[in-house]
Design a protein around this motif. Structure first.
Motif, short mmCIF file in Angstrom:
data_model
loop_
_atom_site.label_atom_id
_atom_site.label_comp_id
_atom_site.label_asym_id
_atom_site.label_seq_id
_atom_site.Cartn_x
_atom_site.Cartn_y
_atom_site.Cartn_z
N LEU A 232 0.64 -0.88 -0.10
CA LEU A 232 0.01 0.19 0.05
C LEU A 232 0.61 1.49 -0.39
O LEU A 232 0.48 1.79 -1.13
CB LEU A 232 -0.93 -0.16 0.95
N LEU A 233 2.05 1.16 0.83
CA LEU A 233 2.56 2.77 0.55
C LEU A 233 3.23 2.33 -0.30
O LEU A 233 3.47 3.57 -0.69
CB LEU A 233 3.53 2.42 1.93
N ALA A 234 4.16 1.79 -1.11
CA ALA A 234 4.69 1.81 -2.33
C ALA A 234 3.64 2.12 -3.13
O ALA A 234 3.62 2.93 -4.22
CB ALA A 234 5.40 0.18 -2.96
N GLU A 235 3.03 1.51 -3.33
CA GLU A 235 1.72 1.76 -4.65
C GLU A 235 1.46 3.73 -4.17
O GLU A 235 0.93 3.93 -5.04
CB GLU A 235 -0.02 1.48 -4.61
N ARG A 236 1.38 4.25 -3.46
CA ARG A 236 0.78 5.54 -2.42
C ARG A 236 2.12 6.52 -3.20
O ARG A 236 2.60 7.48 -2.89
CB ARG A 236 1.14 5.87 -1.06
N GLY A 237 2.95 6.26 -3.22
CA GLY A 237 4.55 6.57 -4.11
C GLY A 237 5.43 7.58 -2.72
O GLY A 237 5.91 8.51 -2.69
N ILE A 238 5.48 6.88 -1.51
CA ILE A 238 5.82 7.55 -0.64
C ILE A 238 7.54 7.45 -0.56
O ILE A 238 8.13 7.43 -1.10
CB ILE A 238 5.50 7.30 1.22
N ALA A 239 8.08 9.02 -0.35
CA ALA A 239 9.53 9.40 0.18
C ALA A 239 10.69 8.76 0.93
O ALA A 239 11.50 8.44 0.82
CB ALA A 239 9.57 10.19 -0.49
N LEU A 240 10.10 8.40 2.25
CA LEU A 240 10.01 8.32 3.39
C LEU A 240 9.46 8.06 4.46
O LEU A 240 8.70 7.62 3.95
CB LEU A 240 10.76 9.88 3.72
N LEU A 241 10.06 7.06 5.55
CA LEU A 241 9.19 6.18 5.94
C LEU A 241 9.78 6.31 7.49
O LEU A 241 10.51 5.77 7.79
CB LEU A 241 9.16 4.76 5.39
#
Length: 317
Positions: A232-241
């Motif tokens: 899900l986080l990959a699909e949303r295109g996050i830059a930092l976790l």
């Protein structure tokens, strides 16, 4: 005490994931050929429009630092304490003004220091993000690929997934996993949606629990993301976790992989991690403002060849 509410049920970090399932997941979220500058990984996503949009979130001017204080005292969660020595004092005759100097040193990758993991920090099956081998790129002199100096600063929209607030508890218990469904529920409850270029911060209430019950070894048990949340986080295109732990639920749900979220985020997705943040003040500030999005400034030290950096991220509401 279960998730800060007095329940006795043990935390659930499942479901268990086999190594083969994990490898398929790694392949599914891998972004090795996505950007011309692979050493910046997902930070390539953030451009001027993201910075301007994040700046528009500044309304009250409240500034919240997100770093824990450095500790020179050993503890169950601080096996390698920081060093702090004075090297020059104002107790000798000297031309005015007198100077006062000190030396500091830290083995910051661990559970006690707020720090950023650069792309050189994690390899999976011997390979760093983009494909170079760790054996080839990292030696006793440092990292020749994916080091923290290749990242530079990041200014973007930050979002706080405040799970204790969502669940109405004081904290999540060590070992309690945050799944994809929990991320979606937090978005709905907090009135936000994770988007491209965002920095996602997970608050589990780690430091509130520590202040109440005392320190423990987070290497053995900590609240964090289950690997099923990563697509899900990959699909949303996050830059930092990042988070007040190190993003991984522990014990690991993946057989033979001690830090699977680290492997997926850093080595597959090119997403740097922020570990061991202090999110307690930010939780209060977001609650008072009635919103869980803010301008986030992340500025690691410019250390050539380093696999990461201690730092103080700053949220501005």
């Amino acid at each position: 005490m279960g998730d800060g509410s007095g329940a006795d049920a043990p935390p659930d970090n499942g479901p268990a994931v086999s190594r083969a399932e994990f490898d398929r997941l790694f392949a599914a979220v891998r972004a090795w050929d996505r950007w011309p500058d692979p050493e910046r990984g997902a930070w390539n996503l953030v451009g001027p429009r993201h910075v301007l949009a994040a700046a528009a979130l500044v309304r009250s001017g409240v500034v919240v630092p997100l770093a824990r204080p450095w500790s020179t005292a050993p503890a169950p969660d601080n096996h390698r304490p920081a060093l702090h020595h004075m090297t020059e004092l104002g107790d000798v005759e000297a031309p005015e003004p007198t100077g006062h100097k000190d030396f500091i040193a830290i083995d910051y990758h661990g559970k006690a220091v707020s720090h950023l993991d650069a792309l050189a920090h994690i390899a999976y099956q011997g390979r760093l993000f983009g494909g170079p081998t760790a054996r080839e790129m990292i030696d006793a002199t440092g990292a020749r690929y994916g080091s923290v100096d290749r990242l530079g600063p990041l200014v973007t929209r930050g979002v706080l997934l405040d799970l204790p607030v969502v669940r109405g508890v004081d904290w999540l218990e060590p070992g309690q996993a945050v799944h994809a469904g929990d991320v979606l529920a937090a978005e709905a409850a907090l009135g936000l949606r994770i988007g491209e270029g965002d920095a996602v911060l997970l608050r589990s209430g780690h430091l509130r629990r520590r202040a109440t019950l005392g320190p423990w070894d987070p290497s053995a048990a900590s609240a964090g993301f289950h690997v099923d949340a990563v697509p899900l986080l990959a699909e949303r295109g996050i830059a930092l976790l990042g988070g007040d732990g190190d993003s991984d639920v522990r014990p690991s749900p993946v057989a033979g992989v001690h830090s699977p979220v680290h492997a997926l985020a850093i080595a597959a997705m090119g997403v740097p991690l922020l570990d061991n943040l202090d999110l307690e003040r930010l939780s209060g500030a977001c609650g008072a403002a009635g919103r869980y999005e803010f301008l986030l400034v992340v500025s690691p030290l410019n250390v050539p060849g380093a696999t990461g950096s201690p730092l103080t991220p700053v949220a501005v509401l």
